[in-house]
Write a protein that holds these residues in place. Structure first.
Motif, PDB file in Angstrom:
ATOM      1  N   THR A   1      -4.685  -6.740   1.720  1.00 51.43           N
ATOM      2  CA  THR A   1      -4.269  -5.508   2.401  1.00 51.43           C
ATOM      3  C   THR A   1      -2.782  -5.220   2.247  1.00 51.43           C
ATOM      4  O   THR A   1      -2.333  -4.116   2.543  1.00 51.43           O
ATOM      5  CB  THR A   1      -4.626  -5.559   3.897  1.00 51.43           C
TER       6      THR A   1
ATOM      7  N   GLU B   1      -6.267  -1.545   4.802  1.00 51.66           N
ATOM      8  CA  GLU B   1      -7.158  -2.270   5.702  1.00 51.66           C
ATOM      9  C   GLU B   1      -8.371  -1.409   6.041  1.00 51.66           C
ATOM     10  O   GLU B   1      -9.512  -1.841   5.936  1.00 51.66           O
ATOM     11  CB  GLU B   1      -6.404  -2.675   6.975  1.00 51.66           C
TER      12      GLU B   1
ATOM     13  N   SER C   1      -8.594  -0.123  13.821  1.00 51.64           N
ATOM     14  CA  SER C   1      -9.099  -1.405  13.339  1.00 51.64           C
ATOM     15  C   SER C   1      -9.993  -2.045  14.380  1.00 51.64           C
ATOM     16  O   SER C   1     -11.077  -2.560  14.077  1.00 51.64           O
ATOM     17  CB  SER C   1      -7.945  -2.351  13.011  1.00 51.64           C
TER      18      SER C   1
END
Lengths: 345, 345
Positions: free
Chosen positions: A98, A105, A132
């Motif tokens: 990433t 990501e 996330s």
DNA sequence: TTGTAGGCGTTATCAG
DNA sequence: CTGATAACGCCTACAA
């Protein structure tokens, strides 16, 4: 295309189903039939198509691994633990670098879904990133177990393998205090990182135990990278009453500190004391007696795979409909003293 | 299971074929239909199943990467180049750590076939291993392009990205000779490694140019690892007429040499001179002025992916039935002088 | 421009 | 113990 299960079946004078049973070591196949099929398979150099199998079973043995900074030796070590363990358990590893980019990501999360990976191991970039967190929880809900390593996500309860960052940091700073240091500086990790924060809290707690007030002038906000740490060392050391000891919050930060120290020709454990978080093989080669907070990084990687394996097993035993326990594993830390903690040694 | 192309089709009031066309950006879809389908896709949070697609097209976008020693920073850097480039080109990386075990290497080959990877990038463990050679050639023949990196295989003509090992090593040793050194030792790389061998030949060639006979007592057989190099340094330096300069054949070997040198308190570029192959970030931090043969490792990784991409493109244009050229790319090396090459500096 | 139908290579469920 | 047959989810001629 390439040779398939029907070709084998035809050659063996059986049906594809029987060949499939043999391939998957299922019972109810006559020993002789089995031997014969096995022979044909090897003589025709046949390898079952994993794509087709996965499509049919809805279950791949592929797991994704998201890693922010491939060149950091800490992550390399982790990676070795992960790859070894996944080979042991028969998984394939999809590696996603990433590069500290949150966009990457997120992009990789999409890939994870498209490839129908059966689990993922993540070192999240930003502990505060809500997106996330959301995506990872979705994976969990969809039956794709997630295991965090080292870093965590705020308000996002997931399985994970961490280390005793607080304790490690506390022990290190406490040690410096015992040595007589009173002006102990620290270069913190990123504020949005769990380990960074925990290590910072450990620092504060140790000072508090000794009734020492943390002072702004001895505290710097780092980012776990060498360059910034190196600069911050300048600002720490080039003030009227510089610190006598440094607690550095990760391996890269330690390198930055050492960069400054060697450049200035300072003697470690004499002119300046220091303890760092995370050991580095390189130190031994360079004959640098840096005291460090160590942990078994390799086993952190291994543990992550085992945790994932366990979760996957639970998921396939869905019939019992057990509520499986979330697990956070905390690998202990160990203070390794090599002399750099000494004062005016 | 999860939502599929038919669910989308039904919702959109079209057939699955149309949805497929939209997903793959194929022409012949009315703009309005397309927009509508796209909306439904995103509102239903649909992600096409890559397994099914791959099975159907017989073409994955997955490539395998076999790496022998994940913790070596050279490979980490390579890995970063590879992952970045593969992200750019839309590949997924299957990472296989072979840990210097030839059995693992062979086991992974099986995996490569089972997963129907569309290409592989390999750093072979043993240049003389006939089995590896055979398997890789089979892959090529089966339409799975192979790209070697750094290391090669004897009598096995494959595409690859290497570096100018001979030239680099030659330049380094030549430089030491120019400095006046006549007793130049080297710690060789493994005999079954192409770079090890090339660098050794470069060493010999430089000596020959200066009409100097290579002497047994200044030559040691290393293995690209630190521990052995460290030991060999003892045997090199602790003889009656020790070398005045060392040429070390890779980064790990250099570490071993530096380990010895710092331990003995020798001054680099004073008591002992040295040039190593491969730069290391760490050296800067440690203020170690080691002269090195450098090369752009990151771009080696990137180039490998580009080479693979090109080969894959050629393969899909099979209609022209062109015979594609095998390519070996040699990344140049650069001698970086920092002072350690100096004599009695 | 869109739909139908067959195929990709396995596994899984029933029968036999 | 073994064999049909229908999934799995998508792509792609070919047809409409």
């Amino acid at each position: 295309m390439s040779i398939n299960i029907y070709d084998i079946a035809k050659k063996a004078g059986v049906s594809a189903a029987t060949v499939s049973r043999v391939i998957n070591n299922k019972p109810h196949v006559r020993e002789e039939t089995k031997r014969n099929i096995l022979n044909i398979i090897s003589s025709m150099n046949y390898t079952p198509n994993a794509l087709a199998r996965n499509l049919s079973t809805g279950n791949t043995l592929n797991i994704g691994f998201l890693i922010p900074d491939i060149e950091n030796p800490f992550f390399s070590q982790l990676l070795r633990g992960l790859t070894n363990a996944s080979e042991r358990y028969g998984y394939n590893i999809f590696l996603y670098g990433t590069d500290d980019s949150i966009e990457k990501e997120h992009r990789f999360f999409r890939s994870v879904k498209a490839e129908r990976l059966s689990g993922i191991i993540v070192i999240p970039i930003d502990a505060n990133n809500a997106e996330s967190c959301k995506r990872l929880l979705e994976f969990e809900k969809a039956g794709v177990p997630v295991v965090l390593i080292d870093r965590g996500l705020k308000n996002c309860r997931l399985n994970g393998v961490f280390s005793e960052d607080f304790n490690g940091s506390y022990a290190a700073v406490d040690c410096l205090l015992q040595e007589g240091h009173r002006r102990i500086a620290t270069i913190k990790g990123p504020e949005n990182s769990r380990p960074g924060n925990e290590r910072w809290l450990g620092y504060l707690a140790a000072l508090e135990k000794w009734n020492i007030k943390p002072e702004e002038r001895y505290i710097r906000q780092g980012n776990f990278h060498e360059e910034l740490a190196y600069e911050l060392m300048h600002s720490l050391m080039e003030q009227s009453e510089p610190p006598t000891a440094i607690f550095s919050s990760n391996n890269m930060t330690s390198l930055g500190c050492l960069h400054y120290i060697t450049e200035k020709g300072l003697i470690l454990g004499g002119d300046i004391s220091m303890i760092g978080f995370d050991d580095m093989d390189i130190l031994k080669c360079m004959n640098i007696k840096l005291s460090v907070v160590d942990r078994d990084v390799y086993s952190m990687g291994w543990n992550a795979i085992e945790l994932l394996t366990k979760r996957l097993a639970e998921l396939s035993n869905k019939d019992k409909n057990e509520i499986s326990c979330r697990q956070e594993i905390f690998v202990p830390t160990k203070l390794i003293l090599r002399g750099s903690e000494k004062w005016r040694g």
